[in-house]
Structures are given as C-alpha cells and as structure tokens.
Design a protein around this motif. Structure first.
Motif, short mmCIF file in Angstrom:
data_model
loop_
_atom_site.label_atom_id
_atom_site.label_comp_id
_atom_site.label_asym_id
_atom_site.label_seq_id
_atom_site.Cartn_x
_atom_site.Cartn_y
_atom_site.Cartn_z
N ARG A 164 -25.85 -65.20 95.39
CA ARG A 164 -25.25 -65.73 96.62
C ARG A 164 -24.69 -67.11 96.33
N SER A 165 -23.87 -67.58 97.22
CA SER A 165 -23.34 -68.92 97.05
C SER A 165 -24.47 -69.94 97.15
N SER A 166 -24.53 -70.86 96.20
CA SER A 166 -25.61 -71.85 96.17
C SER A 166 -25.26 -73.09 96.96
N TRP A 167 -23.98 -73.32 97.24
CA TRP A 167 -23.57 -74.51 97.99
C TRP A 167 -22.19 -74.28 98.59
N ASP A 168 -21.83 -75.12 99.55
CA ASP A 168 -20.50 -75.05 100.16
C ASP A 168 -19.48 -75.82 99.33
N ASP A 169 -19.87 -77.00 98.88
CA ASP A 169 -18.94 -77.85 98.12
C ASP A 169 -19.76 -78.82 97.29
N LEU A 170 -19.14 -79.31 96.21
CA LEU A 170 -19.85 -80.20 95.30
C LEU A 170 -18.91 -81.33 94.91
N ASP A 171 -19.35 -82.56 95.11
CA ASP A 171 -18.55 -83.73 94.74
C ASP A 171 -19.24 -84.45 93.59
N ILE A 172 -18.49 -84.72 92.54
CA ILE A 172 -19.02 -85.44 91.37
C ILE A 172 -18.17 -86.67 91.14
N ALA A 173 -18.82 -87.82 90.98
CA ALA A 173 -18.14 -89.07 90.63
C ALA A 173 -18.69 -89.53 89.29
N LEU A 174 -17.83 -89.63 88.29
CA LEU A 174 -18.26 -90.02 86.95
C LEU A 174 -18.26 -91.53 86.80
N ASP A 175 -19.17 -92.02 85.98
CA ASP A 175 -19.16 -93.43 85.62
C ASP A 175 -18.03 -93.68 84.62
N GLY A 176 -17.33 -94.80 84.75
CA GLY A 176 -16.27 -95.14 83.80
C GLY A 176 -14.92 -94.62 84.24
N GLU A 177 -13.87 -95.22 83.66
CA GLU A 177 -12.50 -94.87 83.99
C GLU A 177 -11.97 -93.79 83.04
#
Length: 688
Positions: free
Chosen positions: A533-546
């Motif tokens: 089944r779907s484990s989540w609706d949406d996932l946001d990831i913000a990485l360290d560094g440019e």
C-alpha cells in the motif's frame, strides 16, 4: 602455407546431433600453443590446444583472451569459434581424454602475458565426425562495389554437402590489402555450392565481413581449419528458458483499472543550452494509452511518448503474446533470440536478417545473420540484452519486488549510457516512481541527463474485490499466534520529521558520485512502511549544501529509493494476518518447523521456539530474520536473503511507533555493491 587446395577430401558425415549432454567446463584445459603475429595486419593468429579430461566429447564454442599490447594496456576480447546459435550444433570436438588444436585471432600484433580461457562449450555423448563435410575449391578473382567504387576482391569455391547449414573457418594467405595470414569465416546454407565472396581482411576471428578498413581482399592460398554444423533449433528449449523468467518480470496485466498521477521532468545536455523542465499530471487508460497535461505552461511540455518510453517494461507484451507473435530461438546456453516484432506493445524493437540487400547468388550461399534482440537469463531472471553474437551485451540489474522482479538498471556501451528505474507497489500493482537516463563521455563528464519523477499514483475507479476469505487449514490459528507477535506500524496518517545522514562507497550511480549526504525530510501522510500500500502521501527532502537542482533531485530520490528498498523487505511492512493470508490454506510440519501455505504470496514460514526465523515468498529465496523484542512485539534487526543482508536498529519515537533509525544494506545488487547506510536523527511523529 600450402598451395591452394584442390577439392577437400570428404568422408561421409551424417549429422545426428545428440541431445544436450551435461559436461563440466572445469575438466577442459586451454592454452596457447603457438603465436603468429601479423605486423602489417596488426593482429595475431593463436593456435590453441584444448585438452579434454572429461568423459564426454567437448566442442568449444566461445573463448576469451586477455593480454597486454605494446603500450602495456590490458586488452580483453570474447572470441566466437562459431556464430550464433552456439547451441544445437555438432562440429570438430575434442574426444574424451584427448587434445585438439583450434585457431583464433585477436586484433593486436603484441600479445604480452596472454591468457586464454574457454567460456562456453557443447558436450556430446558421441564425438561427431572429425572430417569436414565441406569441399574447398579454387580461389577466384572477382570485383565488388565499395562506397561507389569498383574494386578487385576474391571469392572461394565452397560446397556444403550436408542438408543442414555449416559454419567454417579458413586460414588464408593474403597479398592485399595487407600481406599476412588471416582467418576467414563463412556460414553456408544447407547444400550451398558456389563462389563465396570475401571483401575485407579480418583482424580478429569473427562472423562479420572483415575489417572495413582493409577492403579489396586478395588471397593466394587457403586451408580449411575448423567447422561446425547446425542442427534444427530446439524451440521448446527456448520457451522453457525464457518464458518463466519473462512471466516473473512484473508488468501491467490485462484488466488493470485506469491510473493517474503527477510527473516532474528535468533534462540537461551539453549540446543544448536550453534546460528542459516540466511538471503536470498524467492518465493511463486500461489499454495503456497515455495522456499528459502540463501545469507549467512553458515552451517545453512532456509528451505521452516520453512517458511511454519510461513505462516500457510495464506496457510490454505478455509472455503468451511474446511467444505467439515471435519465434523464440535459443542461441546460447542462457540466451534466447526474439525473432519478430519484439516485446513492445506500441514501441517495437525489430531486427532484420543481414542477407537483405545481397545479390541472389550470394544470398543463396550465405546463412542470414539475424540482428533481432537477444535476452540473457540467469537464475530465473532476465539480466541482459544484445543484438549480435560478439561481446557481453548490455547488462540489466533485476531487483525483487512483491512475488516477482523489476529491472532497476540498464547499462549500454560499457557504461557510457545508463537507464535506472525505481518502482513501488500500489496495492498489487507495480508503479514507476523514478526514471533516469545519463550519457557520459569517456572522461566521465556527463553529456546528457534526464530525470522523470512520478508520484501520487492512484486508481481512477474503485476495484471490485471479492468478499474477504478467512485463512483456513489445520494450522491457521497457530500461524496467526506467531504472526501477531510481529510489530505492525500504526495506520496513521501522520507526519514524520527527521534529520538524515547517508553514506555509500560509490558502487551505485544513484548517488551521482556523492558518498556522503545529509539533510532533513518531512513525510506527509505517513502510514508506516507498507509493502503493498502507499506508505505516504508526499515526501519533501531538503539537502544540506548547494547543488544544481537536477543533481539535488537525483540525490533526494536516491535517499527515497533507500526508504522504498527497506520497506520492500521489512516484515513490519507486511499486511495483517487476515489480509496477507486471505483465502490461503495453512499446514504445519512439526519435524521441519515449517508452515506451508497455498493460495498466498507467502510460500512457507519457518519457526524455531516461539519466533519466526524465516519467510519464503513465491518466486524468491528464503529470507532469514533475526529479531529484537520491544513491548512484547518483534522487530527485525537482520534480514538475509542469499548474499543480500539488511541490518536495522530501531527506536521508539511515539506511542506505538517504532522506526528503523539506522539501516545498513549489503550486497543488494551483487557482491560488489555497498555497503550503504542511512540514519534518521531526531525523528518525531506528529499526529494529524
């Protein structure tokens, strides 16, 4: 070299190839007996001595050679003694406890530290005749067209006395375009008789038309040194090899409900300063027809054809359609050629026969060389593709998913181009989450890159399901008691927030060369890890560094893919007992400590004492599990399936919520892959 041979002496030869006998390559020894460098041709003829220590006659079909050239560079080649097919044939064979010489050639005049090995061979219960069923006649001068100009070349009178095709190797003394000895090859049709043309001088034993740089071949003398006769193809052997592996390769079956979702697309190329970017929605109807709708409104919009290409594996023909629309031909011990339109539904992968376009006289002599796709099967999975008999082809990386497998990566041209895929399940339906394409220069520079992200998959109509059926059998309640000791994630939904850190040794291109990454994540609508089944609706990831946006997107999805990789193996992600074993019949073998299950994706459950120790899913190997106990429930700390090992440390992050906060993956895609690790730091669950 002897002078030109008159008609080759012939013994009566009745081709009756024996059924494939099981021999042992380990009992066959190969060494280079003599080397004949050809400096003007920049090649070397090698006389091999093959010694058979086994009990069956051995016919070598494929050699490998490794050496250093004059500059000290290591060179490697696969050398085909016979063309495809390398099965269903009988030719010059080494009798049991005997030796026999074979000739090959490689494209290098210096072969320092030469190593040769036998890669493939056929074994016969009875040795085929040791005299060739081919008559070699005079060398004839002739003319041919090359790039619009008429040039002098040669042909050799050949006669195949059999009613089956025969492949022959001729050692020739050449006077033009380069002085020296070379190995010519010819594939003769059944009963062929005539002047066989040779237009170019080869630098390596092969089954093409020679080196296009050395055209206008002139031969002063010729000697037949090797031959092998083909038998009718065993169609059933091809079906038995390919179709079970093809069926286990997940696809969208007929009757699937319509689908819809969201896409994001990024593409860059050093050849085009315009960066292509788009996002929008897509729909896929029950027939597989795709439509896309861009929400960005820019100059570039992703079309259905690009999305269809990424979904090619899921849209391909069924195994029954494949077998009905194509001829399946086994061409090597683990390879099957698909003669016909290929495996596509709308995207076709056609081939052809290389006698097309030849004159009638030559086409009547020469056996066709098909260029249809060839699929390689290993341990019940398709693991590669190619279109000819030379080289290793293009490797594929299969990955387990549900009760079958998907292709996680394809590599082309020695890794110069790669395609990678990440999949998940929507219920029982495989869906694509990420497709990436990358082309590299020889110096490692990225020339072109495309990334397609697909999410928010959902069915557009409600599935009509049968009424739930309870598990049955004399041991159903006993297995239920064991199963209910395993930890289950709460239903949620909630939001999961955490910092993360991940590290890898650089054995997977998913990380685009970065071995350590960190950042923060928010998983919206988190329902715990769920296998079907779907484990989540949406996932946001913000990485360290440019980083560049496309690089950040690739790395972020790489980390997401590791979460998906874990949930596909996590016992806590499996469904509750009544759901997973719906309609199943369960029995218990106390002496073996094993539950056997029919009618479920789980084939058996192994138990020792009061704990489940292993699970076996249909179509997969046994997974051994080590547990830790928390609040009376069992959490998996180690999962071993074959050589693959996953390890986890768990932490309670909220009431009823335990998470694998430290995970290590070892040998997931082979012995040389990983280990990779990730850690969730300061994880918290926020109820909605």
């Amino acid at each position: 070299m002897p002078p030109t041979l008159s008609w080759f002496p012939l013994l009566v030869f009745a081709l009756a190839p024996t059924a494939a006998a099981q021999g042992d390559l380990a009992k066959i020894a190969v060494k280079a007996k003599s080397l004949l460098p050809q400096p003007r041709l920049q090649s070397t003829l090698i006389e091999l001595e093959v010694q058979n220590r086994g009990a069956l006659a051995c016919e070598p079909t494929l050699f490998s050679a490794r050496w250093k050239n004059a500059g000290g560079e290591v060179q490697e080649r696969l050398v085909e003694r016979v063309p495809l097919p390398r099965v269903d044939r009988a030719g010059r064979s080494v009798p049991p406890q005997k030796k026999l010489a074979y000739w090959i050639s490689v494209p290098s005049e210096e072969t320092l530290e030469l190593e040769v090995a036998l890669r493939e061979a056929l074994f016969h219960a009875k040795s085929p005749a040791d005299r060739a069923p081919v008559i070699v006649g005079a060398v004839l001068e002739t003319h041919a067209e090359h790039e619009g100009e008429r040039m002098q070349t040669c042909s050799i009178a050949l006669e195949n006395t059999l009613d089956v095709p025969v492949d022959v190797v001729l050692r020739a003394r050449c006077s033009f375009p380069r002085d020296g000895d070379t190995l010519l090859t010819a594939s003769l049709r059944a009963g062929a008789k005539g002047a066989f043309p040779f237009r170019a001088q080869p630098t390596m034993l092969g089954w093409n038309d020679g080196d296009p740089h050395f055209v206008g071949l002139r031969v002063s003398s010729v000697e037949l040194v090797d031959w092998s006769a083909r038998a009718p193809a065993d169609a059933e052997a091809a079906r038995e090899l390919l179709l079970p592996a093809y069926r286990a390769w997940l696809r969208w079956e007929e009757g699937r409900p319509p689908l819809r979702g969201r896409y994001r697309y990024e593409a860059r190329s050093v050849y085009d300063p315009q960066h292509q970017s788009d996002e929008g929605s897509f729909t896929i109807d029950a027939s597989g027809a795709i439509s896309t709708s861009s929400t960005r409104g820019g100059s570039f919009a992703l079309g259905p054809r690009e999305l269809e290409g990424a979904l090619y594996d899921l849209l391909r023909l069924s195994a029954d359609e494949l077998a009905r629309e194509n001829a399946l031909v086994r061409v090597a011990p683990l390879e099957v050629r698909i003669d016909g339109p290929g495996r596509g539904r709308r995207l076709r992968n056609p081939g052809e026969h290389e006698t097309e376009g030849l004159g009638a006289e030559e086409a009547a002599l020469r056996m066709p060389r098909p260029t249809f796709p060839i699929l390689r099967v290993h341990e019940g999975r398709i693991c590669g593709e190619r279109h000819d008999g030379a080289g290793e082809g293009d490797p594929w990386t299969p990955r387990s998913l549900a009760s079958g497998y998907v292709i996680a990566e394809r590599s082309y041209a020695g890794g110069a181009r790669t395609e990678s895929y990440a999949y998940d399940l929507l219920g029982d339906l495989p869906v694509l989450l990420r497709y990436a394409y990358r082309a590299r220069h020889a110096n490692g520079e990225t020339l072109q890159e495309k990334v397609l992200l697909l999410d928010r998959w959902e069915l557009t109509v409600d599935e009509q399901r049968e009424q739930p059926q309870v598990p049955t059998g004399p041991a159903a309640e006993l297995l239920r008691r064991h199963w209910e000791r395993l930890y289950r994630y709460p239903e949620g939904p909630c939001d999961l927030r955490a910092r993360f850190a991940a590290e890898n040794p650089g054995t997977d291109d998913t990380w685009v060369g970065e071995r350590k990454v960190s950042g923060s994540l928010v998983i919206h609508g988190f329902r715990g890890f769920r296998s079907k089944r779907s484990s989540w609706d949406d996932l946001d990831i913000a990485l360290d560094g440019e980083r560049a946006s496309d690089r950040s997107a690739a790395i972020a999805f790489g980390f997401t893919d590791r979460l998906v990789m874990w949930k596909g193996r996590d016992p806590a992600a499996l469904e509750d007992f009544d759901v997973l074993f719906r309609g199943a019949a369960i029995t218990w073998d106390e002496s073996a400590g094993r539950f056997s299950i029919t009618g479920s994706t789980v084939k058996s459950v192994h138990v020792k004492g009061e704990r489940i120790t292993a699970l076996v899913f249909r179509g997969e190997g046994l997974s051994r599990i080590t547990w830790t106990e928390q609040d009376g429930r069992l959490l998996a700390t180690k999962i071993q399936t074959g050589e693959e090992t996953l390890s986890a440390q768990w932490k309670k992050v909220a009431d009823g919520w335990y998470l694998p906060v430290k995970v290590e993956f070892q040998r997931v895609f082979g012995r040389d892959w990983g280990p990779e690790r990730y850690e969730l730091l300061g994880a918290s669950i926020l109820s909605r």
